[in-house]
Design an enzyme around this catalytic site. Structure first.
Site, mmCIF file in Angstrom:
data_model
loop_
_atom_site.group_PDB
_atom_site.id
_atom_site.type_symbol
_atom_site.label_atom_id
_atom_site.label_comp_id
_atom_site.label_asym_id
_atom_site.label_seq_id
_atom_site.Cartn_x
_atom_site.Cartn_y
_atom_site.Cartn_z
ATOM 1 N N ALA A 106 10.037 -3.260 6.172
ATOM 2 C CA ALA A 106 10.138 -2.016 6.956
ATOM 3 C C ALA A 106 10.264 -0.813 6.014
ATOM 4 O O ALA A 106 11.030 0.114 6.261
ATOM 5 C CB ALA A 106 11.301 -2.068 7.949
ATOM 6 N N GLY A 107 9.493 -0.853 4.931
ATOM 7 C CA GLY A 107 9.560 0.212 3.922
ATOM 8 C C GLY A 107 8.384 1.170 3.969
ATOM 9 O O GLY A 107 8.249 2.023 3.091
ATOM 10 N N GLY A 108 7.485 1.005 4.947
ATOM 11 C CA GLY A 108 6.294 1.859 5.002
ATOM 12 C C GLY A 108 5.239 1.430 3.994
ATOM 13 O O GLY A 108 4.356 2.196 3.639
ATOM 14 N N ASP A 132 -2.791 -2.218 9.847
ATOM 15 C CA ASP A 132 -2.792 -2.215 8.382
ATOM 16 C C ASP A 132 -3.310 -3.528 7.781
ATOM 17 O O ASP A 132 -3.449 -3.635 6.561
ATOM 18 C CB ASP A 132 -1.369 -1.977 7.840
ATOM 19 C CG ASP A 132 -0.891 -0.548 8.078
ATOM 20 O OD1 ASP A 132 -1.739 0.321 8.371
ATOM 21 O OD2 ASP A 132 0.325 -0.314 7.974
ATOM 22 N N ALA A 172 3.635 -1.709 4.362
ATOM 23 C CA ALA A 172 2.804 -2.702 5.049
ATOM 24 C C ALA A 172 2.987 -4.130 4.534
ATOM 25 O O ALA A 172 2.018 -4.887 4.426
ATOM 26 C CB ALA A 172 1.329 -2.294 5.004
ATOM 27 N N LYS A 203 0.849 -1.204 0.000
ATOM 28 C CA LYS A 203 0.000 0.000 0.000
ATOM 29 C C LYS A 203 0.875 1.241 0.000
ATOM 30 O O LYS A 203 2.034 1.212 0.446
ATOM 31 C CB LYS A 203 -0.938 0.029 1.216
ATOM 32 C CG LYS A 203 -0.277 -0.025 2.610
ATOM 33 C CD LYS A 203 0.221 1.287 3.170
ATOM 34 C CE LYS A 203 0.867 1.157 4.539
ATOM 35 N NZ LYS A 203 1.666 2.293 4.955
HETATM 36 P P1 ATP Z 1 3.949 -0.460 8.003
HETATM 37 O O1 ATP Z 1 3.898 0.278 6.708
HETATM 38 O O2 ATP Z 1 2.684 -1.279 8.277
HETATM 39 O O3 ATP Z 1 4.389 0.334 9.178
HETATM 40 P P2 ATP Z 1 6.382 -1.617 7.102
HETATM 41 O O4 ATP Z 1 6.104 -1.880 5.664
HETATM 42 O O5 ATP Z 1 7.172 -0.386 7.423
HETATM 43 O O6 ATP Z 1 5.025 -1.612 7.880
HETATM 44 P P3 ATP Z 1 7.018 -4.377 7.452
HETATM 45 O O7 ATP Z 1 7.642 -4.758 6.160
HETATM 46 O O8 ATP Z 1 5.639 -4.845 7.705
HETATM 47 O O9 ATP Z 1 7.130 -2.817 7.730
HETATM 48 O O10 ATP Z 1 8.030 -4.918 8.588
HETATM 49 C C1 ATP Z 1 8.287 -4.278 9.817
HETATM 50 C C2 ATP Z 1 9.091 -5.254 10.679
HETATM 51 O O11 ATP Z 1 8.260 -6.362 11.014
HETATM 52 C C3 ATP Z 1 10.294 -5.833 9.959
HETATM 53 O O12 ATP Z 1 11.438 -5.153 10.292
HETATM 54 C C4 ATP Z 1 10.346 -7.289 10.381
HETATM 55 O O13 ATP Z 1 11.301 -7.487 11.387
HETATM 56 C C5 ATP Z 1 8.989 -7.583 11.010
HETATM 57 N N1 ATP Z 1 8.142 -8.552 10.250
HETATM 58 C C6 ATP Z 1 7.278 -9.391 10.828
HETATM 59 N N2 ATP Z 1 6.632 -10.119 9.907
HETATM 60 C C7 ATP Z 1 7.074 -9.736 8.696
HETATM 61 C C8 ATP Z 1 6.767 -10.140 7.355
HETATM 62 N N3 ATP Z 1 5.869 -11.092 7.085
HETATM 63 N N4 ATP Z 1 7.394 -9.507 6.357
HETATM 64 C C9 ATP Z 1 8.279 -8.514 6.624
HETATM 65 N N5 ATP Z 1 8.628 -8.120 7.874
HETATM 66 C C10 ATP Z 1 8.034 -8.721 8.915
#
Ligand code: ATP
Length: 306
Positions: A103-105, A143, A107, A13
């Site tokens: 962890a790229g924002g 999310d 989700a 997203k």
């Molecule tokens: P959001 O945009 O919802 O804040 P995000 O895209 O920044 O999330 P995610 O890729 O969901 O972040 O990952 C955040 C952290 O969650 C990662 O650093 C990882 O350690 C942990 N994690 C747990 N489950 C997963 C998964 N299925 N895929 C990726 N990371 C995961």
């Protein structure tokens, strides 16, 4: 049961707008956000495992490095929750083919959890409605419901109370990826720090943005993209400002840090502009990778059974 496994495709997203209210007593921020699902996907395979194996998790794909493969993974937690809620046989094999940045924002973890919920529903023939699955998803993370819903939607509360948004047309995105992620809690912490001493009003919907979506007007959409977490993400990762500058220079209709970052999303007019910007970003030396996507796209959905 006449199938032994299913593959569920789940989208990343971008937050077209993200309005963040003041920190409340339970340590959360009330949000109003507009999500758009985009065509950058993880494929989540869910199949019956061998007897006694419990929940087993594996991962492959271009962004799989560093993804935890234990009970801290959101996909694992989703399987645990479904097993205990519906008293299912817990020998389940899950494989994540990951393309969504970690962890790229965007989700990615939430999308994988959404894929597991939809996958287990299909595999065990539970017959859950999308609404029921979204309610279960909200127990895992704010999310997750949107990962199931897809399309374009407003999220209120913590982002998990969804209402679909009327949206016309298809939008072209260029995404600038970073080498390392940003932790969502630390970006909110930095946002609170930057706001110290300021009076912050309750979050609100971005009316100009909703109007642009209704009209299918990419130029107006580009002008009205907004993210209250952007300054905090740039404060923690100053190089993001250089990335945003490249987009401005190459005529993007709008540039925004996606959610808590560090992925930067550029809205562009057409394929030609997308190509120009992709080349400019790739040769700029300030990004780790560039991906193109279109939105909106579907939420978690089955692409095959076996
Ligand atoms: P959001 O945009 O919802 O804040 P995000 O895209 O920044 O999330 P995610 O890729 O969901 O972040 O990952 C955040 C952290 O969650 C990662 O650093 C990882 O350690 C942990 N994690 C747990 N489950 C997963 C998964 N299925 N895929 C990726 N990371 C995961």
């Amino acid at each position: 049961m006449n199938q032994s496994g299913v593959v569920i495709r789940v989208p990343a997203k971008v937050n077209l707008s993200l309005s963040v209210g003041p920190l409340d007593e339970d340590g959360y921020h009330e949000l109003v956000t507009v999500f758009q699902a985009i065509s950058l996907f993880d494929d989540v395979t869910v199949k019956f495992g061998v007897e006694g194996s419990g929940i087993a998790l594996g991962a492959s794909g271009s962004t799989a490095a560093g993804v935890p493969l234990d009970e801290t993974n959101l996909a694992y937690k989703a399987a645990q929750l479904m097993v205990s809620k519906y008293q299912l046989d817990s020998d389940i094999d899950i494989h994540l083919a990951k393309e969504i940045p970690v962890a790229g924002g965007m989700a990615g973890g939430s999308a994988d959890a959404a894929g597991v919920i939809v996958g287990i529903d299909a595999l065990y023939e539970l017959g859950l409605s999308r609404d029921e699955m979204q309610r279960i998803g909200s127990e895992l993370g704010s999310d997750v419901p949107f990962g199931i819903a897809g399309g374009t939607a407003i999220g209120r509360g913590h982002g998990d109370q969804l209402t679909p948004v009327l949206s016309q047309g298809s939008y072209q995105w260029v995404l600038a990826l970073s080498n390392s992620g940003l932790s969502t809690p630390s970006v909110y912490g930095e946002c609170d720090r930057l706001r110290e001493g300021m009076s912050i009003s309750r979050p609100s919907a971005n009316d100009a943005l909703l109007q642009a979506l209704r009209a299918g007007d990419a130029k107006e959409l580009g002008k009205s993209l907004s993210n209250d977490l952007q300054s905090a993400a740039c404060s923690l990762r100053p190089a993001l400002r250089l990335v945003l500058d490249v987009g401005h220079e190459y005529g993007a209709l709008g540039c925004i840090v996606s959610g808590s970052g560090p992925t930067v999303a550029f809205l562009v007019e057409d394929e030609e502009r997308a190509l120009d910007l992709t080349v400019a970003l790739s040769s700029s030396g300030v990004v780790a990778g560039v991906v193109r996507a279109t939105g909106p796209t579907h939420g978690a959905r089955r692409i095959s059974s076996f």
